[in-house]
Enzyme design. Structure first.
Site, short mmCIF file in Angstrom:
data_model
loop_
_atom_site.label_atom_id
_atom_site.label_comp_id
_atom_site.label_asym_id
_atom_site.label_seq_id
_atom_site.Cartn_x
_atom_site.Cartn_y
_atom_site.Cartn_z
N GLU A 84 0.48 -1.11 0.15
CA GLU A 84 -0.06 0.09 -0.19
C GLU A 84 0.57 1.52 -0.13
O GLU A 84 2.35 1.50 1.04
CB GLU A 84 -0.74 0.17 1.01
N CYS A 97 3.06 8.43 1.32
CA CYS A 97 3.92 7.68 2.38
C CYS A 97 4.17 6.33 1.35
O CYS A 97 2.83 5.49 1.03
CB CYS A 97 3.32 7.21 3.58
N CYS A 104 6.78 -7.28 6.43
CA CYS A 104 7.86 -6.70 7.61
C CYS A 104 8.59 -7.82 8.28
O CYS A 104 7.45 -8.26 9.13
CB CYS A 104 7.26 -5.17 8.09
N CYS A 108 6.53 -5.03 15.28
CA CYS A 108 6.15 -4.25 16.21
C CYS A 108 4.70 -4.59 16.98
O CYS A 108 3.56 -5.11 16.20
CB CYS A 108 6.44 -2.93 16.28
N CYS A 111 1.57 -2.43 15.50
CA CYS A 111 1.71 -2.35 14.21
C CYS A 111 0.90 -3.32 12.95
O CYS A 111 1.75 -4.53 12.92
CB CYS A 111 3.12 -2.74 13.76
N CYS A 322 -0.99 5.90 10.21
CA CYS A 322 0.10 4.64 10.52
C CYS A 322 0.17 3.32 11.80
O CYS A 322 -1.08 3.29 11.97
CB CYS A 322 0.98 5.98 11.85
N1 SAH Z 1 9.21 0.39 9.65
C1 SAH Z 1 9.74 1.59 10.31
C2 SAH Z 1 8.72 2.50 9.11
C3 SAH Z 1 7.29 2.58 9.55
S1 SAH Z 1 7.09 4.23 9.91
C4 SAH Z 1 9.29 2.06 11.43
O1 SAH Z 1 8.98 1.34 12.05
O2 SAH Z 1 10.61 3.21 11.53
C5 SAH Z 1 5.61 4.10 10.61
C6 SAH Z 1 5.37 4.59 12.23
O3 SAH Z 1 3.42 4.11 12.58
C7 SAH Z 1 5.93 3.98 12.69
O4 SAH Z 1 7.03 5.09 13.51
C8 SAH Z 1 5.57 2.83 13.70
O5 SAH Z 1 5.59 2.66 15.40
C9 SAH Z 1 4.02 3.62 13.81
N2 SAH Z 1 2.78 2.59 14.22
C10 SAH Z 1 3.23 1.69 13.92
N3 SAH Z 1 1.98 1.24 14.78
C11 SAH Z 1 1.14 2.10 14.73
C12 SAH Z 1 0.00 2.25 15.01
N4 SAH Z 1 -1.28 1.33 15.38
N5 SAH Z 1 -0.65 3.81 15.62
C13 SAH Z 1 0.33 4.55 15.64
N6 SAH Z 1 1.34 4.70 15.24
C14 SAH Z 1 1.84 3.37 14.51
#
Ligand code: SAH
Length: 344
Positions: A84, A97, A104, A108, A111, A322
């Protein structure tokens, strides 16, 4: 391919090297076939067509937010995988974006991008295509790129660097590195490698907790690198590039929003002169985590003298915010491909 590489092929194949610049310009404008390259003769176009392909992703799905006009694409890649991208409009222009991997492996817990695991790295062309074709379809001229979609960019280092070189090339999009942000979950070796490239992009670190204990509950990478090691890499990065780092902090109620954590975060930020970008926690299916009070936490940080902002939440009604982007496999796409609007 970069113009120099195409020029070498042209020379070897008895063609004029300057054609490489023309080809690169067409490709950077999103040309989908060599036939579109009308400033080249038919014989050369046929020769190129016989030796190369131009990747054109299919928009398997296109969703537009009723709230803020954000557009989300699900791109079907050549091998049936799908990733996406999201186009967002801000006062200063449009930002796309983009994803850097199909899936991935960072794991986390909050996510959605990591839930179905990792499949493969994206090619530089597949990252470029997300920019070119999101722009072409949405008709929103893209001025900024954030590498914050699916995947961990520093886990696909060489391909990401090559994509940046292509997008930055003066013979093509000529996008300034200052209009690019790259987000990482904090791979220390990757940050050091990136520092060596000395690019002017904005580095964002997904910190999400200032203490090892909390961070380890949220992010498996925190078991590999302590917060102290990560902050050390951030200092080296800042010293080498002179670029201030932005720290992402998805606020989770009763997990990372306490006064003590705010204080600890503020002492870390003083060491790196960083900026905190508080992200409202977005809903992810099956997760018990609850969003924290972003305004209150921002005020708390301000009181502690930390530079903090709250990230706007765009495209929430289409799961484009995000952490909500997901890869899809061939099977999940069945039946949606035909109905898609904007498909090529
Ligand atoms: N892998 C990279 C790029 C992803 S950026 C990274 O981890 O930075 C996406 C951003 O959204 C990251 O900061 C991630 O931690 C955040 N994110 C992931 N799940 C989320 C959620 N449920 N709510 C808010 N932010 C989230």
């Amino acid at each position: 391919m970069l113009p120099d590489e195409t020029a070498a092929w042209l020379r070897e194949n008895g063609e004029a090297a300057y054609r490489a610049g023309q080809i690169f310009r067409w490709l950077s404008k999103g040309a989908e076939s060599f036939d579109e390259m009308t400033d080249m003769n038919a014989a050369l176009r046929a020769k190129l067509d016989g030796s190369f392909y131009i990747s054109v992703p299919q928009a398997a799905r296109r969703q537009e937010s009723q709230l803020d006009g954000t557009v989300k694409y699900l791109w079907r890649l050549r091998d049936g995988n799908a990733v996406e991208s999201v186009v967002m409009s801000y006062g200063y222009g449009n930002t796309v974006c983009i994803s850097s991997q199909a899936g991935c492996r960072m794991g986390c817990v909050f996510c959605a991008s990591t839930g179905a695991g990792y499949v493969r790295d994206l090619e530089p062309s597949e990252m470029l295509d997300q920019v070119l074709f999101s722009e072409k379809d949405s008709k929103k001229p893209i001025s900024n790129i954030v590498m914050m979609g699916i995947g961990e960019p520093l886990d696909n280092f060489e391909n990401v660097m090559r994509f940046l070189e292509i997008i930055n090339h003066p013979g093509g999009r000529n996008m300034s590195m200052r209009h690019v942000s790259l987000s990482t979950c904090g791979l220390v070796e990757g940050i050091d490698r990136l520092a060596e490239r000395d690019l002017q992009l904005t580095l964002s670190i997904s910190l999400h907790a200032p203490d090892d204990e909390t961070r380890r509950k949220l992010m498996p990478t925190a078991a590999r690198y302590t917060v102290a090691e990560l902050i050390g890499a951030c200092r080296r990065y800042f010293e080498k590039t002179g670029r201030r780092i932005s720290f992402e902090y998805a606020l989770i109620k009763n997990v990372n929003d306490s006064e003590e954590q705010a204080k600890l975060l503020s002492s870390l930020m003083k060491r790196v002169r960083g900026h905190v970008n508080i992200i409202p926690l977005n809903r992810v299916e099956g997760s018990p985590l609850i969003p924290g009070d972003t305004a209150a936490f921002a005020a708390r940080l301000e009181r502690l003298g930390v530079n903090a902002t709250v990230r706007r939440r765009l495209g929430a009604d289409i799961d484009a915010a995000c952490g909500q982007l997901r890869r899809k496999g061939v099977s999940e796409l069945c039946g949606t491909g035909k109905k898609a609007t904007g498909a090529r």
